[in-house]
Design an enzyme around this catalytic site. Structure first.
Site, mmCIF file in Angstrom:
data_model
loop_
_atom_site.group_PDB
_atom_site.id
_atom_site.type_symbol
_atom_site.label_atom_id
_atom_site.label_comp_id
_atom_site.label_asym_id
_atom_site.label_seq_id
_atom_site.Cartn_x
_atom_site.Cartn_y
_atom_site.Cartn_z
ATOM 1 N N LYS A 531 0.829 -1.204 0.000
ATOM 2 C CA LYS A 531 0.000 0.000 0.000
ATOM 3 C C LYS A 531 0.868 1.261 0.000
ATOM 4 O O LYS A 531 1.993 1.247 0.493
ATOM 5 C CB LYS A 531 -0.879 -0.006 1.245
ATOM 6 C CG LYS A 531 -2.037 -1.001 1.159
ATOM 7 C CD LYS A 531 -2.990 -0.758 2.312
ATOM 8 C CE LYS A 531 -4.348 -1.339 2.169
ATOM 9 N NZ LYS A 531 -4.542 -2.648 1.720
ATOM 10 N N ASP A 659 9.733 0.946 -18.349
ATOM 11 C CA ASP A 659 8.293 0.928 -18.109
ATOM 12 C C ASP A 659 7.751 2.347 -18.052
ATOM 13 O O ASP A 659 6.965 2.699 -17.176
ATOM 14 C CB ASP A 659 8.016 0.180 -16.794
ATOM 15 C CG ASP A 659 6.539 -0.203 -16.667
ATOM 16 O OD1 ASP A 659 5.793 -0.010 -17.647
ATOM 17 O OD2 ASP A 659 6.149 -0.676 -15.590
#
Ligand code: AMP
EC number: 2.7.10.1
Length: 805
Positions: A531, A659
């Site tokens: 998270k 990416d």
């Protein structure tokens, strides 16, 4: 002075705030609010006169970070018993009460306390011991009837010394024996001085098993009490002799290796304060291998080992009985050097894409002047392949003829490569194989060619996909079929970045932040690592008491995930640019491991684009005072220019991102855009990735043909991705090839089809996109030139563009 109040006003945040407290389970406790106290979020306010006799009556305060108690004439003492519940407490105000006594250990259970307001109470005396263990940033004591005494000497020193900042401009006074009130800084108490300590010991290296003698000399008035603190490793039974009030001797019999880098402390304290002298023994012992484990695989393979010895041992490896020479493809890396508190060294022998040729016995030799050790492990990376040969060059294990011990960092990769005739010939053979394969493939493709630039047919490309899956599996997995966990798969991407950027394998010193300085507020999102929270971080900036940060948690803290965590932190510490999201450091004291980044209040760029496009009905950004509405051309160009600037920086470091996409960029205040993620966002945007061979997730829609076909990632492949990012910006965050499945998208890209010009995209910008999508990597325009072109357009967007619909 007004008592400190909780800065948060919205009760709606309460549940989230409480459940987000670092390393704490969601609150299950009953409300601690006793009538007539009130609770707001994690703040307790007791201001109703005479309602609180002692804090011990308030239960379930565990999660509270702020307590304000005022107007309580019944509150007289404060003890550890009162304060043992609110362990997370940061701000405490006890004011306008009859508080007379605070026990020296009252705040022992509140190590996070940084702001204390004890103004307008009845304190006549206050010991330095109350605050000694705290890192106070603010201490308010005004309005107390202090008596001038040696016990306040510490306060006098604080007011003029290093702590003066935390005391602000308070004018504190005390009453002398003659009843006259004087400023505390003018207090003159005879025979009242903070102790001084000198440690006398032999810091020269001593062999294990010898006895150590340390002498502690102290001075101070009143005569100080002396205490030793010796690390307890069992069986050493330190012996202490008090020779006189000013001298004590400590003897440690039969010192062991564990004493190295551990503190032995002599503490002297009196009413005026405390001082300590610290010593470290230098205990020599022979080199020894504590552990040599089986190889662990992510993208590279790691043969983990732990070695010990003082002096630090030199190490060398043998593969199949021959000395192994280190190169960029196979090399030793030590972890956490310089951050250690023992002589034990952990490391990996890294192997980049080992093949069956790398199977065999690996022997680790360690040596220092006192002795040597060795250990062998058999390692099998891959079954011997048959006719199916891996296209991507396998790594031959280079070996040395010389049997000299050498430090693993002694040789540069260039030197070592030059000495690898076998490695080179294998590479040449492989290159020839690859060329043959390519030629055959192109002939087949051309035969089936349709209207595309490169003539690759749909059916062939689809068939190829299966083939590719196998290749990717072999490349990344060395033949292993066990799928990686989601975290491991992301770690793999990160590690690949490292592989292409070997210069980042240095031991950069990563900034460590204390857990107690981080207060989580609420969740911002979830990435592959875990998270992401918004948090307040104390003591991060010299100018601000606390600042907002984004905290990324590592959900799976296996040993190897920890190592990767450390390596990523090292990389992020190196990358510093105004358009790379700022990395503040890590917090590793306890679980979960976290990384701290600059908080970018508008979140990721993809979401930002979507919410500022024609489809977004409500052009409100969450009430944070900045409303952008639908993005204008000029704003789109500014966004693109900023990303280009970050990419120029990465390219200048020869860092390959692999990416680049809008989901991996972040948007901050004033639409500042930064590249913010290095391969960690694949869970939320999982449809942007294509799972290959069951294990590797590839962002194929952003990848050029050579990356899709041969898994070749370079600065030029990043340029291709940048072109796709431009397309995303001008489509307000659409997914490239959204109308196609992954396999269809692969087909289109490898066939040479290009994304269409977005409706709002001027031809000048589409020209830039197309210059990024040249099939030949070398023909793509370089990042610097692209940046200049975008900069020029952003400064003066062509007039006609404004009327584009
Ligand atoms: P990540 O794991 O980095 O992909 O992050 C997951 C999500 O958390 C992102 O999509 C963002 O919405 C949010 N996030 C990550 N880093 C930050 C940051 N520095 N500031 C604000 N939000 C962030």
């Amino acid at each position: 002075m007004e008592p400190r109040r909780a800065p948060w006003g919205r009760a709606g945040l309460a549940v989230c705030l409480l459940s987000c407290l670092l390393a704490l389970p969601p609150p299950a406790a009953p409300s601690p609010c006793l009538e007539p106290c009130r609770c707001y979020l994690n703040t307790l306010l007791c201001q109703e006169p005479n309602s609180v006799r002692s804090l011990a009556q308030l239960r379930s305060l565990e999660n509270f970070t702020e307590i304000v108690i005022e107007n309580q004439t019944t509150l007289i003492n404060l003890t550890l018993e009162d304060m043992k519940n609110p362990r997370e407490l940061k701000n405490l105000t006890i004011s306008k009460t009859r508080l007379q006594f605070i026990a020296p250990d009252a705040f022992r259970a509140s190590p996070n306390l940084t702001h204390v307001n004890l103004g307008y109470n009845r304190l006549q005396f206050l010991s330095w011991r109350v605050f000694h263990h705290l890192r106070l940033q603010e201490l308010v004591l005004t309005g107390n009837p202090f008596r001038c005494a040696c016990g306040l000497r510490w306060l006098q020193l604080w007011l003029v010394g290093k702590q003066a900042e935390s005391m602000g401009n308070q004018s504190l006074s005390c009453e002398g024996d003659d009843g006259v009130e004087i400023p505390v800084i003018d207090m003159n108490i005879r025979g009242c001085e903070v102790p001084q300590v000198w440690l006398e010991y032999n810091s020269a290296p001593m062999k294990e098993g010898m006895n150590a003698t340390l002498r502690c000399h102290v001075e101070g008035q009143p005569p100080p009490e002396v205490k030793w603190s010796v690390p307890d490793f069992g069986g050493h039974s330190p012996h202490i002799t008090y020779e006189s009030a000013s001298e004590t001797t400590l003897q440690v019999f039969g010192v062991s290796a564990e004493f190295n880098l551990q503190n032995i402390t002599c503490q002297a304290e009196n009413e005026a304060g405390l001082s300590e002298g610290v010593a470290q023994l230098n205990v020599t012992f022979p080199a020894v291998i504590r552990d040599l484990g089986n190889a662990v695989e992510y993208h590279k393979w790691c043969l983990p080992f732990s070695v010990d010895g003082n002096p630090s041992p030199s190490i060398r490896w043998q593969f199949a009985g021959t000395d192994l020479e280190e190169t960029t493809y196979i090399h030793t890396h030590f972890f956490l050097e310089g951050l250690r508190n023992s002589t034990l060294l952990h490391g990996c022998l890294y192997l980049d894409r080992p093949t069956h040729l790398s199977n065999g016995n690996y022997t680790l030799f360690v040596r220092n002047p006192l002795g040597s050790d060795s250990c062998t492990i058999f390692q099998e990376f891959m079954d011997v392949p048959d006719a199916n040969f891996n296209l991507v060059d396998p790594v031959e294990i280079p070996t040395m003829s010389s049997s000299d011990y050498r430090n693993s960092t002694e040789r540069s990769p260039v030197e070592t490569l030059q000495e690898q005739p076998i490695g080179i010939s294998v590479a040449v053979v492989l290159a020839v194989c690859a060329c043959l394969f390519l030629s055959v493939m192109l002939i087949i493709l051309n035969k089936c060619g349709q209207s595309s630039k490169f003539g690759i047919s749909r059916s062939v490309a689809l068939a190829q996909e299966e083939e590719m899956s196998l290749q990717f599996m072999n490349v990344g997995g060395g033949g292993s079929s066990s799928p990686l966990s989601s975290v491991e798969s992301k770690l793999e991407t990160l590690k690949t970045n490292f592989i292409e950027n070997p210069q980042y394998f240095c031991n950069t010193s990563v900034h460590h932040i204390k857990r107690r300085d981080i207060i989580l507020k609420w969740e911002l999102g979830e990435g592959a690592f875990g998270k992401v929270f918004l948090a307040e971080c104390y003591n991060l900036s010299p100018t601000e008491e606390k600042m907002l940060v984004a905290v990324k948690t590592l959900k799976e803290a296996t040993e190897s995930a920890r190592l990767d965590f450390q390596r990523e932190a090292e990389l992020l510490t190196v990358l510093q640019h105004e358009h790379i999201v700022r990395f503040y450091g890590v917090c590793t004291d306890g679980a979960p491991l976290v990384m701290l980044f600059e908080y970018m209040k508008h979140g990721d760029l993809n979401r930002f684009l979507r919410s500022h496009g024609p489809d977004a009905k409500i052009l409100d950004n969450g009430g944070n005072g900045q409303s952008f509405g639908q993005l204008t051309l000029s704003q789109m160009l500014q966004i693109a220019t900023q990303i280009a600037s970050g990419m120029v920086y990465l390219a200048s470091l020869h860092f390959v991102h692999r990416d680049l996409a809008t989901r991996n960029c972040l948007v901050g205040h004033n639409m500042v855009v930064k590249i913010g993620d290095f391969g960690m966002s694949r869970d939320i945007y999982s449809t942007d990735y294509y799972r290959v061979g069951g294990r590797t997730m590839l962002p194929i829609r952003w990848m050029p043909p050579e990356s899709i076909l041969y898994r070749k990632f370079t600065t030029e492949s990043d340029i291709w991705s940048f072109g796709v990012v431009l397309w995303e910006i001008f489509t307000y965050g659409k997914q490239p090839w959204y109308q196609l499945s992954n396999t269809e998208a692969i087909e289109c890209i490898t066939q040479g089809r290009e994304l269409e010009r977005p409706r709002t995209c001027p031809s000048e910008v589409y020209d830039i996109m197309q210059s990024c999508w040249q099939r030949e990597p070398q023909q793509r325009q370089n990042m610097r030139a692209i940046h200049h072109r975008l900069q020029a357009l952003a400064k003066a967007p062509p007039v006609y563009l404004a009327v584009l619909s």
